[in-house]
Design an enzyme around this catalytic site. Structure first.
Site, PDB file in Angstrom:
ATOM      1  N   ARG A 150      43.579  39.965  46.213  1.00 28.59           N
ATOM      2  CA  ARG A 150      44.197  40.220  44.911  1.00 28.59           C
ATOM      3  C   ARG A 150      45.724  40.315  44.984  1.00 28.59           C
ATOM      4  O   ARG A 150      46.409  40.007  44.029  1.00 28.59           O
ATOM      5  CB  ARG A 150      43.596  41.489  44.283  1.00 28.59           C
ATOM      6  CG  ARG A 150      42.190  41.236  43.750  1.00 28.59           C
ATOM      7  CD  ARG A 150      41.560  42.472  43.164  1.00 28.59           C
ATOM      8  NE  ARG A 150      41.085  43.364  44.212  1.00 28.59           N
ATOM      9  CZ  ARG A 150      40.504  44.545  43.982  1.00 28.59           C
ATOM     10  NH1 ARG A 150      40.352  44.956  42.733  1.00 28.59           N
ATOM     11  NH2 ARG A 150      40.081  45.309  44.976  1.00 28.59           N
ATOM     12  N   GLN A 151      46.254  40.761  46.127  1.00 21.48           N
ATOM     13  CA  GLN A 151      47.720  40.863  46.277  1.00 21.48           C
ATOM     14  C   GLN A 151      48.234  39.484  46.700  1.00 21.48           C
ATOM     15  O   GLN A 151      48.455  39.206  47.876  1.00 21.48           O
ATOM     16  CB  GLN A 151      48.049  41.938  47.321  1.00 21.48           C
ATOM     17  CG  GLN A 151      49.525  42.124  47.626  1.00 21.48           C
ATOM     18  CD  GLN A 151      50.267  42.979  46.615  1.00 21.48           C
ATOM     19  OE1 GLN A 151      49.666  43.624  45.768  1.00 21.48           O
ATOM     20  NE2 GLN A 151      51.580  42.971  46.671  1.00 21.48           N
ATOM     21  N   HIS A 185      38.798  36.376  44.867  1.00 21.72           N
ATOM     22  CA  HIS A 185      39.690  36.528  43.706  1.00 21.72           C
ATOM     23  C   HIS A 185      40.935  35.664  43.902  1.00 21.72           C
ATOM     24  O   HIS A 185      41.931  36.091  44.468  1.00 21.72           O
ATOM     25  CB  HIS A 185      40.078  37.994  43.527  1.00 21.72           C
ATOM     26  CG  HIS A 185      40.758  38.228  42.225  1.00 21.72           C
ATOM     27  ND1 HIS A 185      40.071  38.528  41.070  1.00 21.72           N
ATOM     28  CD2 HIS A 185      42.052  38.163  41.866  1.00 21.72           C
ATOM     29  CE1 HIS A 185      40.921  38.639  40.078  1.00 21.72           C
ATOM     30  NE2 HIS A 185      42.130  38.429  40.530  1.00 21.72           N
ATOM     31  N   ASP A 205      39.166  40.144  30.888  1.00 23.99           N
ATOM     32  CA  ASP A 205      40.556  39.655  30.988  1.00 23.99           C
ATOM     33  C   ASP A 205      40.548  38.156  31.234  1.00 23.99           C
ATOM     34  O   ASP A 205      39.506  37.564  31.544  1.00 23.99           O
ATOM     35  CB  ASP A 205      41.327  40.397  32.088  1.00 23.99           C
ATOM     36  CG  ASP A 205      40.625  40.337  33.442  1.00 23.99           C
ATOM     37  OD1 ASP A 205      39.925  39.338  33.708  1.00 23.99           O
ATOM     38  OD2 ASP A 205      40.773  41.287  34.222  1.00 23.99           O
ATOM     39  N   LYS A 265      44.161  41.595  29.297  1.00 32.21           N
ATOM     40  CA  LYS A 265      44.321  42.926  29.906  1.00 32.21           C
ATOM     41  C   LYS A 265      45.748  43.133  30.382  1.00 32.21           C
ATOM     42  O   LYS A 265      46.367  42.225  30.909  1.00 32.21           O
ATOM     43  CB  LYS A 265      43.362  43.029  31.099  1.00 32.21           C
ATOM     44  CG  LYS A 265      43.459  44.332  31.872  1.00 32.21           C
ATOM     45  CD  LYS A 265      42.302  44.470  32.857  1.00 32.21           C
ATOM     46  CE  LYS A 265      42.554  43.743  34.156  1.00 32.21           C
ATOM     47  NZ  LYS A 265      41.438  43.861  35.102  1.00 32.21           N
ATOM     48  N   SER A 319      35.989  47.397  40.586  1.00 33.68           N
ATOM     49  CA  SER A 319      36.621  48.179  41.647  1.00 33.68           C
ATOM     50  C   SER A 319      36.556  49.655  41.259  1.00 33.68           C
ATOM     51  O   SER A 319      35.577  50.337  41.562  1.00 33.68           O
ATOM     52  CB  SER A 319      38.050  47.660  41.826  1.00 33.68           C
ATOM     53  OG  SER A 319      38.646  48.242  42.922  1.00 33.68           O
ATOM     54  N   THR A 323      38.486  48.775  34.257  1.00 36.66           N
ATOM     55  CA  THR A 323      38.498  47.614  33.351  1.00 36.66           C
ATOM     56  C   THR A 323      37.254  47.624  32.463  1.00 36.66           C
ATOM     57  O   THR A 323      37.338  47.445  31.236  1.00 36.66           O
ATOM     58  CB  THR A 323      38.550  46.310  34.193  1.00 36.66           C
ATOM     59  OG1 THR A 323      39.775  46.313  34.934  1.00 36.66           O
ATOM     60  CG2 THR A 323      38.462  45.074  33.333  1.00 36.66           C
TER      61      THR A 323
HETATM   62  C1  R5P Z   1      41.143  41.797  38.389  1.00 37.06           C
HETATM   63  O1  R5P Z   1      41.814  40.986  37.851  1.00 37.06           O
HETATM   64  C2  R5P Z   1      39.678  41.671  38.607  1.00 37.06           C
HETATM   65  O2  R5P Z   1      39.140  40.523  38.051  1.00 37.06           O
HETATM   66  C3  R5P Z   1      38.948  42.887  38.075  1.00 37.06           C
HETATM   67  O3  R5P Z   1      39.011  42.898  36.665  1.00 37.06           O
HETATM   68  C4  R5P Z   1      39.572  44.148  38.590  1.00 37.06           C
HETATM   69  O4  R5P Z   1      39.808  44.068  39.968  1.00 37.06           O
HETATM   70  C5  R5P Z   1      38.673  45.312  38.302  1.00 37.06           C
HETATM   71  O5  R5P Z   1      39.289  46.467  38.778  1.00 37.06           O
HETATM   72  P1  R5P Z   1      38.901  47.871  38.186  1.00 37.06           P
HETATM   73  O6  R5P Z   1      37.417  47.993  38.218  1.00 37.06           O
HETATM   74  O7  R5P Z   1      39.574  48.850  39.102  1.00 37.06           O
HETATM   75  O8  R5P Z   1      39.468  47.952  36.805  1.00 37.06           O
END
Ligand code: R5P
Length: 297
Positions: free
Chosen positions: A92-93, A125, A167, A190, A221, A225
């Site tokens: 993700r980073q 991702h 998102d 988002k 995570s 979200t």
């Molecule tokens: C981020 O863009 C991913 O697609 C997930 O939406 C995100 O990693 C979910 O993270 P969390 O459950 O902490 O909101």
């Protein structure tokens, strides 16, 4: 034995399922810790093609142990070592969001390419790049999708749900999951303010009034979200809210927060051991190994 599967303790169950689907013997990698925290890694055997199975959630210690296991397999005679990491952390980073930050995707991708001859993963991702080999260069790197597994999980629903991508990044996954059943899809926008703080807007949300919805994403995570999206969907009149993801990283506390937010069930694949995920991925991974040429067809 020309090909063998090697798995760390936390992944033995799903690794054995893969071994069965692929017709391989599965061996447990042994890990013990020295008092100062160093890992001692031992492989009980090796094979000309060694397939090492480990998901990279909570990846820091796991990465070091993987590198040590790959070296031990080579010392034992492996000519190629292939990593099966159903969940591939550190993807993700993919840029430095603030000056001075390490671009983890690039660093960890290069590290894996240095130690493995091939990589198989599921729904990594990849936000700002199109292909996994841009993140993991120089070796064949295969990104499978769990969309058919997730679509199958929805096939038994009594009432056709609206699928919600929370998102814009979730659009490919939600559309792929919706396609087999021809389900309706809405995708939100988002804004992330912090690791657990997000703000979501969903254009056309009025379409969910009186209907069940399923939130679909690549990864849950913290669950922030899903919880933010669920609040909007409930206010808009959704009758039931559940969640479906390829990877569930949520801790027991996070899962309790999802349940308190009225999101049930939370379903995910078993890519991350020890979480709520239980949808099977063995057949998908075995097909991936065949596609990569690492298993006889
Ligand atoms: C981020 O863009 C991913 O697609 C997930 O939406 C995100 O990693 C979910 O993270 P969390 O459950 O902490 O909101």
């Amino acid at each position: 034995m020309s090909t063998g599967l090697f798995a760390f303790a936390e992944s033995l169950g799903p690794a054995q399922a893969l071994a069965q689907a692929a017709g391989l013997a599965c061996h447990a990698v042994e890990v013990s810790r020295f008092p100062d925290g160093e890992s001692l890694v031992r492989v009980p055997a090796s094979a000309p093609t060694a397939i090492l199975y480990r998901s990279l959630d909570h990846p820091n210690a796991k990465l070091i142990e993987l590198v040590l296991a790959a070296a031990a397999l080579r010392d034992g005679g492996a000519q190629r070592v292939v990593l099966v990491a159903p969940y591939l952390g550190y993807m993700r980073q993919d840029i430095a969001f603030r000056p001075g930050e390490a671009v983890s995707q690039k660093v960890i991708g290069a590290l894996l390419a240095d130690h493995f001859d091939g990589l198989v993963t599921i729904d990594p991702h990849l936000h700002r790049i199109a292909r996994l080999d841009e993140a993991v260069p120089r070796i064949p790197a295969l990104a499978l999708t769990a969309a058919p597994v997730l679509a199958k999980a929805l096939a038994g629903e009594a009432e056709r749900p609206v699928l919600i991508g929370p998102d814009s990044e979730s659009r490919p996954w939600v559309e792929a999951v919706a396609a087999p059943g021809g389900l309706d899809v809405l995708v939100g926008e988002k804004q992330r303010h912090g690791p657990r703080s997000v703000e979501i807007a969903i254009a056309g949300i009025e379409a969910v009034r009186g209907r069940p919805v399923v939130l679909v994403d690549d990864v849950i995570s913290s669950g922030g979200t899903m919880i933010a999206a669920a609040g909007l969907l409930r206010a808009a009149g959704a009758t039931r809210i559940s969640a479906l993801a390829t990877h569930c990283l949520a801790s027991p506390d996070d899962l309790a927060r999802l349940a308190s937010a009225g999101i049930a069930p939370v379903r995910a694949t078993c890519s991350v051991p020890g979480t709520a995920g239980s949808l099977p991925i063995a057949a998908l991974l075995a097909d991936g190994l065949r596609e990569g040429g690492w298993l006889r067809a």
